[in-house]
Design an enzyme around this catalytic site. Structure first.
Site, PDB file in Angstrom:
ATOM      1  CB  THR A  22      -1.256   0.138   1.482  1.00 15.51           C
ATOM      2  OG1 THR A  22      -2.287  -1.351   1.029  1.00 15.51           O
ATOM      3  CG2 THR A  22      -2.127   0.816   1.263  1.00 15.51           C
ATOM      4  CD  GLU A  91      -7.542  -3.887   2.231  1.00 15.08           C
ATOM      5  OE1 GLU A  91      -7.344  -5.049   2.817  1.00 15.08           O
ATOM      6  OE2 GLU A  91      -8.794  -3.442   2.231  1.00 15.08           O
ATOM      7  CB  CYS A 150      14.865 -16.868  10.811  1.00 19.37           C
ATOM      8  SG  CYS A 150      13.476 -16.712   8.909  1.00 19.37           S
ATOM      9  CE1 TYR A 181      -3.956 -13.726   6.915  1.00 17.97           C
ATOM     10  CE2 TYR A 181      -4.913 -12.837   8.549  1.00 17.97           C
ATOM     11  CZ  TYR A 181      -5.065 -13.799   7.618  1.00 17.97           C
ATOM     12  OH  TYR A 181      -6.261 -14.152   7.268  1.00 17.97           O
ATOM     13  CB  CYS A 185      11.223 -17.106   5.324  1.00 20.66           C
ATOM     14  SG  CYS A 185      11.628 -18.330   6.734  1.00 20.66           S
ATOM     15  CB  CYS A 188       9.436 -18.855   9.516  1.00 23.49           C
ATOM     16  SG  CYS A 188      11.301 -19.127  10.142  1.00 23.49           S
TER      17      CYS A 188
HETATM   18 ZN   LIG Z   1      11.582 -17.219   8.521  1.00 23.54          ZN
END
Ligand SMILES: [Zn+2]
Length: 194
Positions: A22, A91, A150, A181, A185, A188
């Site tokens: 955005t 969106e 991470c 939320y 990655c 993860c």
């Molecule tokens: Zn990660």
């Protein structure tokens, strides 16, 4: 970006949540406004509220937007449009497949169409209609966030319900639910499957 000549085009800004989509959309709109181009912005009616809304980023920039129907956005856009050179849609992942036709139509009329939306569901699957928009757009920019676990580049939307990963069978879009939320990655990112 080159000047509008005979034809318009579509630009997509995508990536996971917290990747600055955005902010990038608003940066492009500001640059257009500084150049004296008129801008019209649209956002989806995700909870039956219409009228005007504000597209805002965490960085504090904001712009007025018109709320349009997710399944048939073009008529609402037409009602609002008055010769603007630049059309923005935020969106985009909350829209149905008709957003593709709307963007194609507006670009064919000579407008620059800038679309922002996440390209993956919380499951890590393609989030329609972004895949089709990306395929037909002239320009695509995919942004990364930073993984909360991470610290590496993040491309996925981790949905958490009461702090735990959401279940694979949960609906893709939940309006008004108590959930959170995170950007994560590939390694993860977790989806509960039990
Ligand atoms: Zn990660």
């Amino acid at each position: 970006m080159h000047a509008i000549t005979q034809s318009g085009w579509v630009e997509v800004v995508t990536g996971c949540m917290f990747s600055g989509k955005t902010e990038e959309l608003l940066r492009r709109l500001r640059r257009a406004e500084i150049a004296g181009q008129d801008v019209a912005a649209f956002t989806p009616a995700i909870d039956d509220r219409y009228g005007t809304a504000t597209i805002g980023s965490h960085a504090g920039r904001r712009i007025e937007a018109t709320v349009v129907d997710t399944e048939d956005p073009l008529p609402g856009m037409r009602d609002q449009l008055n010769g603007e050179d630049v059309v923005a849609v935020d969106e985009a992942n909350f829209f149905g497949p008709a957003l593709l036709d709307a963007c194609e139509t507006l670009a064919a009329e000579g407008r620059r169409v800038v679309v922002s939306g996440t390209d993956q569901t919380f499951r890590g699957e393609p989030f329609h209609p972004l895949p089709a928009l990306i395929a037909t757009a002239e320009y695509v920019e995919k942004l990364q966030a930073i993984c909360t676990q991470c610290g590496e580049p993040a491309t996925r939307n981790q949905r958490l319900v009461d702090g735990d990963p959401a279940h694979v069978d949960d609906p893709t879009v939940v309006v008004g639910a108590d959930e959170a939320y995170e950007a994560r990655c590939r390694s993860c990112h977790t989806v509960r499957r039990d």
